[in-house]
Design a protein around this motif. Sequence first.
Motif, short mmCIF file in Angstrom:
data_model
loop_
_atom_site.label_atom_id
_atom_site.label_comp_id
_atom_site.label_asym_id
_atom_site.label_seq_id
_atom_site.Cartn_x
_atom_site.Cartn_y
_atom_site.Cartn_z
N SER A 392 0.83 -1.22 0.00
CA SER A 392 0.00 0.00 0.00
C SER A 392 0.86 1.25 0.00
CB SER A 392 -0.94 -0.01 1.21
OG SER A 392 -0.19 -0.08 2.43
N SER A 393 2.02 1.13 -0.67
CA SER A 393 2.93 2.29 -0.85
C SER A 393 3.29 2.94 0.48
CB SER A 393 2.29 3.33 -1.79
OG SER A 393 1.98 2.74 -3.03
N GLY A 394 3.72 2.14 1.44
CA GLY A 394 4.01 2.63 2.78
C GLY A 394 5.04 3.73 2.83
N SER A 395 6.00 3.70 1.89
CA SER A 395 7.04 4.74 1.91
C SER A 395 6.48 6.13 1.67
CB SER A 395 8.11 4.42 0.87
OG SER A 395 7.55 4.38 -0.44
N SER A 396 5.24 6.22 1.08
CA SER A 396 4.65 7.53 0.80
C SER A 396 3.47 7.84 1.72
CB SER A 396 4.22 7.60 -0.67
OG SER A 396 3.32 6.57 -0.99
N TRP A 397 3.26 7.03 2.77
CA TRP A 397 2.22 7.36 3.74
C TRP A 397 2.55 8.72 4.38
CZ3 TRP A 397 1.72 2.29 7.15
CH2 TRP A 397 1.22 1.24 6.37
N SER A 398 1.53 9.40 4.81
CA SER A 398 1.75 10.68 5.47
C SER A 398 2.37 10.49 6.85
CB SER A 398 0.43 11.46 5.58
OG SER A 398 -0.55 10.68 6.24
N ASN A 399 2.10 9.33 7.49
CA ASN A 399 2.73 9.02 8.79
C ASN A 399 3.10 7.53 8.79
OD1 ASN A 399 3.67 8.80 11.36
ND2 ASN A 399 1.72 9.26 12.39
N ASN A 400 4.37 7.29 8.62
CA ASN A 400 4.85 5.89 8.62
C ASN A 400 5.97 5.71 9.64
OD1 ASN A 400 6.97 7.17 7.44
ND2 ASN A 400 6.83 6.14 5.44
N ALA A 401 5.91 6.48 10.70
CA ALA A 401 6.97 6.44 11.73
C ALA A 401 7.16 5.02 12.25
CB ALA A 401 6.62 7.39 12.88
N GLY A 402 8.40 4.54 12.17
CA GLY A 402 8.75 3.22 12.70
C GLY A 402 8.56 2.08 11.72
N TRP A 403 7.63 2.24 10.79
CA TRP A 403 7.28 1.13 9.89
C TRP A 403 8.49 0.70 9.06
CZ3 TRP A 403 2.49 -1.40 8.85
CH2 TRP A 403 1.44 -1.02 9.71
N PHE A 404 8.58 -0.62 8.88
CA PHE A 404 9.62 -1.25 8.07
C PHE A 404 11.02 -1.00 8.65
CE2 PHE A 404 11.53 -2.24 3.73
CZ PHE A 404 11.10 -3.56 3.72
N SER A 405 11.08 -0.73 9.97
CA SER A 405 12.37 -0.58 10.66
C SER A 405 12.60 -1.83 11.50
CB SER A 405 12.35 0.66 11.55
OG SER A 405 11.49 0.44 12.67
N ASN A 406 13.62 -1.82 12.32
CA ASN A 406 13.92 -3.01 13.13
C ASN A 406 13.27 -2.97 14.50
OD1 ASN A 406 15.51 -1.04 14.34
ND2 ASN A 406 17.24 -2.42 14.67
N THR A 407 12.54 -1.88 14.79
CA THR A 407 11.91 -1.77 16.11
C THR A 407 10.69 -2.68 16.21
OG1 THR A 407 10.56 0.08 15.38
CG2 THR A 407 12.69 0.61 16.39
N ASN A 408 10.29 -2.98 17.43
CA ASN A 408 9.08 -3.78 17.67
C ASN A 408 7.90 -3.09 16.98
OD1 ASN A 408 6.82 -5.10 18.76
ND2 ASN A 408 7.89 -5.49 20.69
N HIS A 409 7.17 -3.85 16.15
CA HIS A 409 6.08 -3.22 15.39
C HIS A 409 4.99 -2.67 16.28
CE1 HIS A 409 5.22 -7.68 15.36
NE2 HIS A 409 4.12 -7.23 15.91
N CYS A 410 4.99 -3.07 17.55
CA CYS A 410 4.00 -2.53 18.48
C CYS A 410 4.23 -1.05 18.75
CB CYS A 410 4.01 -3.31 19.80
SG CYS A 410 3.42 -5.02 19.60
N THR A 411 5.40 -0.54 18.32
CA THR A 411 5.71 0.89 18.48
C THR A 411 5.51 1.67 17.19
OG1 THR A 411 8.05 0.65 17.90
CG2 THR A 411 7.44 0.28 20.21
N TRP A 412 5.14 0.97 16.10
CA TRP A 412 4.98 1.66 14.82
C TRP A 412 3.72 2.53 14.86
CZ3 TRP A 412 5.93 -2.96 10.88
CH2 TRP A 412 7.27 -3.40 10.99
N ALA A 413 3.75 3.60 14.10
CA ALA A 413 2.64 4.57 14.09
C ALA A 413 1.32 3.88 13.77
CB ALA A 413 2.90 5.68 13.08
N GLY A 414 0.33 4.03 14.65
CA GLY A 414 -1.00 3.49 14.42
C GLY A 414 -1.18 2.05 14.88
N VAL A 415 -0.15 1.40 15.44
CA VAL A 415 -0.27 0.01 15.88
C VAL A 415 -0.34 -0.03 17.40
CG1 VAL A 415 0.78 -2.29 15.87
CG2 VAL A 415 1.09 -0.75 13.90
N THR A 416 -1.33 -0.76 17.91
CA THR A 416 -1.47 -0.95 19.36
C THR A 416 -1.44 -2.44 19.66
OG1 THR A 416 -2.88 1.02 19.46
CG2 THR A 416 -2.93 -0.47 21.37
#
Length: 445
Positions: A392-416
């Motif tokens: 879904s073209s994540g690299s161009s999302w308006s807020n993709n903080a953390g996504w596709f990084s090495n951090t726990n995905h529970c800290t990615w923007a919008g994930v609880t």
Amino acid sequence: NGYPEDFPGGVWEWLKERAVLVRMYLNTSGSTWSVNDGWFGSTNHCSWAGVTCNTSNQVTNLALDNKQLVGSFPNDLIYLPYLESLNLSSNSMGGTIPYDVCDKSTSNNLYINADAANCPNGFDTSTGTYLSGCCDNILVDVDIYLNEFAAAILGDSDCASFVGVENTVCSFMTNKENHDIFINGYPGTSPVGVWEWLKERSILVRMFLNSCGSCLFNESWVTDTNHCTWTGVTCSESYQVTGLFMQDKQFSGLVPSDLNSLSGLETLYLSDNDMIGLLPNDLCERSLETTLHIYADADNCPNGFDTSTGTYLSGCCDNILVDVDIYLNEFAAAVLGNTDCQALGGTETTVCDYMTNPASHDIFTNGYPEDFPGVWHWLQERAILVRMYLNSSGSSWSNNAGWFSNTNHCTWAGVTCTDSFQVTRLATPNNQLAGAFPPDLNSLS
């Protein structure tokens, strides 16, 4: 006073026995014996050091042990017809005891103490003991004994016939200076079963040499001390190896194939090393059937793997140190469908490359996190989120903080997530997602 008409036992027989003793004295360098009082003198030989006679002046006992006799073993002792006890041990004579003397011994008319080099008794290679025969008591020669060991257990007493590590094992095992239990000769009163102790010692020496131990850690191994004192080795009171604690010793090379011959082994730690190959079948069968407990690395354990839970099944190893690379490959095969990421094609290749790279997941920074709740399920949910991001073209999302990084995905923007890191909420409204709606969100259970 002339010829002794009343000499007990008869002069002729006395002279024959005296000749046997004089010949032995001369042929075994009697002048250099450590004790030779009376010998080759004019006195009655029944008074010579180590000679005992009955009241008829007939020799019944020869006790010349540890007197520095050299030369050939006497070949005419049978002409001491009343001899009941013969002790010629702890000397340096060559040759074996004559058959006629042995026949007298085996018929229980003569008790013989002698050196192993002179005794024709057979040798039991299963127990490392001399068989009943000519000599009733044998003084073990350590050099001969170690050669018997090499021939029976290693396959040849000529170490030069071996190459590589086996040559070094043989050279170490056949040199008595390498075993302090022999510092005072063969330890006849030691609680150790010497033959079994040597067999176990050779296994440990071979493991050390094959695992490049000499270049990777040097904590007391392959020295002359009892191997029960070597780092990581525990033994019973009878010096049987009961535990090997070899975790994190930087061992490499093939997994030892002969550890099952450590018959008293109860605990084996080989985890956190770099050895190649699986634990041998005989050792695994013993682990399954007895109290042997094995702790090893995943790539050395033949235990099955449950792809529904991401856990190793009960089997050879009681505790498995998970190798993250192997674990992520198991994940790719079971969940993504292939460990060859290029074969998947398109977005799935990128998902696979990301998921199988330990650096993509900070929970693996210090290896597999044993105390992390539900790693396998966490990886399954992470793969779903990564796929959604890429499709879904994540690299161009308006807020993709953390996504596709090495951090726990529970800290990615919008994930609880819950406290056990299960995804409970995805909130990505008005975030410029494009492409097809994710088909696998139902797997966020």
